[in-house]
Design a protein around this motif. Structure first.
Motif, PDB file in Angstrom:
ATOM      1  N   PRO A 254       5.403 -12.335  -7.420  1.00  0.00           N
ATOM      2  CA  PRO A 254       5.424 -11.366  -8.529  1.00  0.00           C
ATOM      3  C   PRO A 254       4.051 -10.722  -8.746  1.00  0.00           C
ATOM      4  O   PRO A 254       3.024 -11.270  -8.338  1.00  0.00           O
ATOM      5  CB  PRO A 254       5.805 -12.221  -9.746  1.00  0.00           C
ATOM      6  CG  PRO A 254       6.335 -13.495  -9.191  1.00  0.00           C
ATOM      7  CD  PRO A 254       5.641 -13.706  -7.901  1.00  0.00           C
ATOM      8  N   ARG A 255       4.076  -9.611  -9.437  1.00  0.00           N
ATOM      9  CA  ARG A 255       2.853  -8.848  -9.689  1.00  0.00           C
ATOM     10  C   ARG A 255       1.908  -9.584 -10.636  1.00  0.00           C
ATOM     11  O   ARG A 255       0.700  -9.456 -10.556  1.00  0.00           O
ATOM     12  CB  ARG A 255       3.286  -7.511 -10.323  1.00  0.00           C
ATOM     13  CG  ARG A 255       2.402  -6.345 -10.095  1.00  0.00           C
ATOM     14  CD  ARG A 255       3.167  -5.037 -10.389  1.00  0.00           C
ATOM     15  NE  ARG A 255       3.998  -5.098 -11.580  1.00  0.00           N
ATOM     16  CZ  ARG A 255       3.515  -5.060 -12.829  1.00  0.00           C
ATOM     17  NH1 ARG A 255       2.232  -4.971 -13.038  1.00  0.00           N
ATOM     18  NH2 ARG A 255       4.345  -5.111 -13.860  1.00  0.00           N
ATOM     19  N   VAL A 256       2.483 -10.347 -11.546  1.00  0.00           N
ATOM     20  CA  VAL A 256       1.666 -11.047 -12.549  1.00  0.00           C
ATOM     21  C   VAL A 256       1.938 -12.540 -12.473  1.00  0.00           C
ATOM     22  O   VAL A 256       3.090 -12.978 -12.483  1.00  0.00           O
ATOM     23  CB  VAL A 256       2.022 -10.536 -13.978  1.00  0.00           C
ATOM     24  CG1 VAL A 256       1.146 -11.220 -15.022  1.00  0.00           C
ATOM     25  CG2 VAL A 256       1.870  -9.024 -14.054  1.00  0.00           C
ATOM     26  N   HIS A 257       0.871 -13.315 -12.390  1.00  0.00           N
ATOM     27  CA  HIS A 257       1.003 -14.776 -12.350  1.00  0.00           C
ATOM     28  C   HIS A 257       0.408 -15.353 -13.632  1.00  0.00           C
ATOM     29  O   HIS A 257      -0.740 -15.080 -13.964  1.00  0.00           O
ATOM     30  CB  HIS A 257       0.256 -15.319 -11.121  1.00  0.00           C
ATOM     31  CG  HIS A 257       0.233 -16.816 -11.043  1.00  0.00           C
ATOM     32  ND1 HIS A 257      -0.752 -17.505 -10.366  1.00  0.00           N
ATOM     33  CD2 HIS A 257       1.051 -17.766 -11.569  1.00  0.00           C
ATOM     34  CE1 HIS A 257      -0.530 -18.806 -10.471  1.00  0.00           C
ATOM     35  NE2 HIS A 257       0.553 -18.983 -11.202  1.00  0.00           N
ATOM     36  N   VAL A 258       1.212 -16.141 -14.333  1.00  0.00           N
ATOM     37  CA  VAL A 258       0.724 -16.799 -15.555  1.00  0.00           C
ATOM     38  C   VAL A 258       0.729 -18.305 -15.321  1.00  0.00           C
ATOM     39  O   VAL A 258       1.749 -18.879 -14.936  1.00  0.00           O
ATOM     40  CB  VAL A 258       1.627 -16.468 -16.770  1.00  0.00           C
ATOM     41  CG1 VAL A 258       1.084 -17.126 -18.036  1.00  0.00           C
ATOM     42  CG2 VAL A 258       1.735 -14.965 -16.972  1.00  0.00           C
ATOM     43  N   VAL A 259      -0.416 -18.924 -15.531  1.00  0.00           N
ATOM     44  CA  VAL A 259      -0.532 -20.385 -15.408  1.00  0.00           C
ATOM     45  C   VAL A 259      -0.558 -20.952 -16.825  1.00  0.00           C
ATOM     46  O   VAL A 259      -1.337 -20.497 -17.657  1.00  0.00           O
ATOM     47  CB  VAL A 259      -1.858 -20.774 -14.703  1.00  0.00           C
ATOM     48  CG1 VAL A 259      -1.974 -22.283 -14.576  1.00  0.00           C
ATOM     49  CG2 VAL A 259      -1.977 -20.088 -13.363  1.00  0.00           C
ATOM     50  N   VAL A 260       0.306 -21.920 -17.105  1.00  0.00           N
ATOM     51  CA  VAL A 260       0.302 -22.554 -18.429  1.00  0.00           C
ATOM     52  C   VAL A 260      -0.033 -24.023 -18.201  1.00  0.00           C
ATOM     53  O   VAL A 260       0.707 -24.738 -17.515  1.00  0.00           O
ATOM     54  CB  VAL A 260       1.672 -22.427 -19.133  1.00  0.00           C
ATOM     55  CG1 VAL A 260       1.559 -22.895 -20.584  1.00  0.00           C
ATOM     56  CG2 VAL A 260       2.187 -20.999 -19.088  1.00  0.00           C
ATOM     57  N   GLY A 307      -0.542 -12.048  -2.950  1.00  0.00           N
ATOM     58  CA  GLY A 307      -1.088 -12.594  -4.192  1.00  0.00           C
ATOM     59  C   GLY A 307      -0.835 -11.641  -5.338  1.00  0.00           C
ATOM     60  O   GLY A 307      -0.529 -10.463  -5.125  1.00  0.00           O
ATOM     61  N   PRO A 308      -0.948 -12.134  -6.543  1.00  0.00           N
ATOM     62  CA  PRO A 308      -0.633 -11.293  -7.705  1.00  0.00           C
ATOM     63  C   PRO A 308      -1.754 -10.313  -8.012  1.00  0.00           C
ATOM     64  O   PRO A 308      -2.914 -10.559  -7.675  1.00  0.00           O
ATOM     65  CB  PRO A 308      -0.507 -12.326  -8.833  1.00  0.00           C
ATOM     66  CG  PRO A 308      -1.415 -13.438  -8.406  1.00  0.00           C
ATOM     67  CD  PRO A 308      -1.397 -13.481  -6.924  1.00  0.00           C
ATOM     68  N   GLU A 309      -1.388  -9.233  -8.684  1.00  0.00           N
ATOM     69  CA  GLU A 309      -2.423  -8.284  -9.124  1.00  0.00           C
ATOM     70  C   GLU A 309      -3.184  -8.850 -10.319  1.00  0.00           C
ATOM     71  O   GLU A 309      -4.348  -8.560 -10.525  1.00  0.00           O
ATOM     72  CB  GLU A 309      -1.771  -6.957  -9.535  1.00  0.00           C
ATOM     73  CG  GLU A 309      -1.232  -6.178  -8.358  1.00  0.00           C
ATOM     74  CD  GLU A 309      -0.303  -5.063  -8.819  1.00  0.00           C
ATOM     75  OE1 GLU A 309      -0.385  -4.641  -9.989  1.00  0.00           O
ATOM     76  OE2 GLU A 309       0.516  -4.622  -7.996  1.00  0.00           O
ATOM     77  N   GLN A 310      -2.487  -9.631 -11.138  1.00  0.00           N
ATOM     78  CA  GLN A 310      -3.124 -10.220 -12.326  1.00  0.00           C
ATOM     79  C   GLN A 310      -2.866 -11.715 -12.370  1.00  0.00           C
ATOM     80  O   GLN A 310      -1.765 -12.168 -12.037  1.00  0.00           O
ATOM     81  CB  GLN A 310      -2.525  -9.625 -13.598  1.00  0.00           C
ATOM     82  CG  GLN A 310      -2.824  -8.186 -13.841  1.00  0.00           C
ATOM     83  CD  GLN A 310      -2.129  -7.737 -15.134  1.00  0.00           C
ATOM     84  OE1 GLN A 310      -2.015  -8.479 -16.088  1.00  0.00           O
ATOM     85  NE2 GLN A 310      -1.668  -6.506 -15.133  1.00  0.00           N
ATOM     86  N   MET A 311      -3.881 -12.444 -12.811  1.00  0.00           N
ATOM     87  CA  MET A 311      -3.693 -13.893 -13.008  1.00  0.00           C
ATOM     88  C   MET A 311      -4.152 -14.231 -14.421  1.00  0.00           C
ATOM     89  O   MET A 311      -5.291 -13.946 -14.794  1.00  0.00           O
ATOM     90  CB  MET A 311      -4.520 -14.667 -11.977  1.00  0.00           C
ATOM     91  CG  MET A 311      -4.352 -16.163 -12.076  1.00  0.00           C
ATOM     92  SD  MET A 311      -5.464 -16.964 -10.885  1.00  0.00           S
ATOM     93  CE  MET A 311      -4.744 -18.574 -10.774  1.00  0.00           C
ATOM     94  N   HIS A 312      -3.250 -14.809 -15.206  1.00  0.00           N
ATOM     95  CA  HIS A 312      -3.586 -15.232 -16.567  1.00  0.00           C
ATOM     96  C   HIS A 312      -3.492 -16.754 -16.618  1.00  0.00           C
ATOM     97  O   HIS A 312      -2.521 -17.328 -16.110  1.00  0.00           O
ATOM     98  CB  HIS A 312      -2.604 -14.641 -17.577  1.00  0.00           C
ATOM     99  CG  HIS A 312      -2.672 -13.145 -17.670  1.00  0.00           C
ATOM    100  ND1 HIS A 312      -3.430 -12.495 -18.604  1.00  0.00           N
ATOM    101  CD2 HIS A 312      -2.073 -12.181 -16.921  1.00  0.00           C
ATOM    102  CE1 HIS A 312      -3.300 -11.183 -18.439  1.00  0.00           C
ATOM    103  NE2 HIS A 312      -2.480 -10.968 -17.416  1.00  0.00           N
ATOM    104  N   ILE A 313      -4.473 -17.371 -17.229  1.00  0.00           N
ATOM    105  CA  ILE A 313      -4.432 -18.836 -17.367  1.00  0.00           C
ATOM    106  C   ILE A 313      -4.413 -19.156 -18.860  1.00  0.00           C
ATOM    107  O   ILE A 313      -5.346 -18.791 -19.584  1.00  0.00           O
ATOM    108  CB  ILE A 313      -5.663 -19.493 -16.699  1.00  0.00           C
ATOM    109  CG1 ILE A 313      -5.742 -19.087 -15.229  1.00  0.00           C
ATOM    110  CG2 ILE A 313      -5.599 -21.006 -16.843  1.00  0.00           C
ATOM    111  CD1 ILE A 313      -7.040 -19.482 -14.538  1.00  0.00           C
TER     112      ILE A 313
END
Ligand code: SF4
Length: 507
Positions: A254-260, A307-313
């Motif tokens: 996916p374009r956006v990866h969110v790590v929780v 790889g994603p365009e954005q990575m949020h942690i």
């Protein structure tokens, strides 16, 4: 683009009856579910045999591979985690600096609501419509999937076990094997009912059906959510370990990866992974390493092909700071390997759902009351025989029995436990304080138990050492002890008598 529930309704396949299993009304009483589980031999057989298999595998492979170093490695891993927790502010700052420098955006969430709100904002801002998600215990804690679905983001669990749990409207019952309580037949039926495929219970066929279904979701997903097994402070990397490769798809396609992730996942340096990856895989699944280990540092850069365009942690607290402050800090060392669950005779008997929380087994009996209120889970610290098997199994040497006893004492101190329990423990403690009271208490106990065996069981006559019996039905509040087992009675004579007269007296 903002999504509205009407514009993209969640598919009927995603049901959440399982929520009620993980989030029962509080205060929670373990009794009903434990009774139901112990009255269900099929469930016990499935859970017990799977957990025993894993436990036996761990006991064999760990000493075989690590030899005499095994305990030293556990102690070393425990010390590294303890050091990281003792200096959590320092390593957290380092992690944030390095992750940000690598291009990731780091968010802090004080509680579950905030964690979900951040994730929902990201989904809305990026116009997320379809989310693929890999296994993450923290997102179970925060109810993230239903929250995403409420704003119209279809969210599909991609770990095979979690996927089956999701389509069957069930809840995970083990940290590593979420569907340990299910057999192939129930999986086949769920696939037939929800995915509209012919019934089969062949594992390969079931896996192929799930793969086909999930591949399509990966192709179209615009949001990927994962947890983290480790967060590396000196590089800002997120590490996830999977056996199905689904973590890689969720984090890369996916374009956006969110790590929780909880902040306790921190490790100081990349080189520490060598130890932790070995211990995690061997303790959890008895493999040398999990099939896929992803070390991700920031989103896709420059000419990188994937790889994603954005990575949020999203670093989640949700009660962890309290545990960090309290004498329970050691519990945050947990690397969620599940070995203590497999080793625990109580878990093997009642299964994971009886614990009434996201975390089950010995570590759940500690973490759930600490995260959600000791007064809300007053049975859990007692859901243990204190046999110590969990401590022996733990790769980071968390002294679980000691913490269970400490929580029980804390319940007494806060007067959360039942008055009758407190009275009993007070009398027991007083009887252990002096030899004379200990002897009187022992004598009285023996008299009562032998009387109980005559009245409610068997008492076989023999010589003074062999006239054992069994109490089959203990009266009143003691009946819980004999509802699942018989209670052996002491012999007419006792150890002290035998010790004084041991020369030639003992048969
Ligand atoms: S407490 Fe120890 S054995 Fe249990 S899940 Fe955590 S790391 Fe594994």
């Amino acid at each position: 683009m903002n999504l509205h529930p009407d514009t993209h309704a969640a598919p009927a396949t995603l049901t959440h009856e399982g929520e009620a299993i993980l989030f029962p009304p509080l205060p929670y009483d373990i009794g009903a579910r434990a009774d139901a589980a112990t009255a269900n031999p099929a469930l016990q057989k499935i859970v017990s045999s799977a957990a025993r298999l894993k436990d036996t595998g761990r006991k064999t492979i760990c000493p075989d591979v690590f030899g005499d170093n095994y305990n030293a490695m556990r102690a070393h891993a425990g010390a590294i985690k303890q050091h990281t927790l003792d200096h959590a502010d320092h390593y957290l700052e380092q992690f944030v600096d390095h992750a940000t420098a690598a291009g990731a955006t780091v968010h802090f969430a004080a509680d579950a609501e905030q964690a979900n709100a951040i994730c929902l904002d990201i989904a809305r801002d990026e116009g997320g419509r379809l989310c693929v998600k890999s296994k993450s215990m923290v997102t179970e804690e925060t109810h993230l999937v239903p929250a995403l679905e409420r704003i119209g983001v279809e969210t599909v669990e991609s770990d095979l076990g979690e996927f089956i749990i999701q389509i069957d409207g069930d809840a995970p019952s083990h940290i590593v094997q979420p569907m340990i309580h299910k057999d192939r037949t129930s999986v086949g039926r769920a696939f037939e009912r929800v995915l509209n495929v012919p019934y089969t219970e062949e594992p390969e066929a079931l896996a192929a059906i799930a793969r086909d279904h999930l591949r399509d979701k990966y192709r179209h997903a615009d949001l990927g959510i994962t947890g983290a097994n480790f967060l590396v402070a000196d590089t800002g990397s997120v590490v996830i370990c999977t056996n199905e490769g689904n973590g890689r798809f969720c984090s890369s396609a996916p374009r956006v990866h969110v790590v929780v992730a909880g902040f306790e996942k921190l490790l100081p340096r990349c080189e520490h992974l060598a130890l932790f990856l070995k211990l995690l895989a061997r303790s959890a699944t008895q493999q040398p390493l999990t099939c896929y280990t992803h070390v991700m540092t920031g989103p896709r850069r420059g000419a990188e092909p994937d790889g994603p365009e954005q990575m949020h942690i999203i670093l989640v607290d949700n009660g962890r700071s309290e545990i960090l402050r309290a004498p329970s800090r050691e519990l945050l060392r947990c690397i969620r390997c599940g070995a203590c669950l497999n080793a625990c005779p109580v878990y093997r008997t009642i299964g994971g759902h009886a614990y009434g929380g996201v975390y089950s087994g010995p570590i759940g009996a500690l973490v759930t009351p600490l995260l959600r209120g000791l007064e809300n889970y007053r049975d859990l610290p007692h859901a243990s025989s204190l046999c110590g098997a969990c401590y022996e199994a733990c790769p980071v040497k968390i002294d679980i029995p000691r913490h269970l006893i400490r929580l029980r004492a804390e319940q007494n101190r806060q007067r959360i436990s039942k008055a009758s329990d407190r009275l009993m423990y007070r009398l027991w403690g007083a009887s252990l304080r002096y030899p004379v009271t200990y002897r009187i208490a022992g004598f009285m106990q023996k008299l009562m138990m032998r009387w109980g065996a005559r009245r409610h069981g068997t008492l076989e006559q023999g010589d003074r050492y062999r006239d054992r019996g069994w109490i089959e039905h203990a009266p009143g509040p003691l009946s819980g002890w004999t509802s699942q087992r018989d209670l052996p009675t002491p012999t007419a004579s006792d150890f002290r008598h035998w010790w004084r007269h041991r020369d030639g007296d003992r048969p």
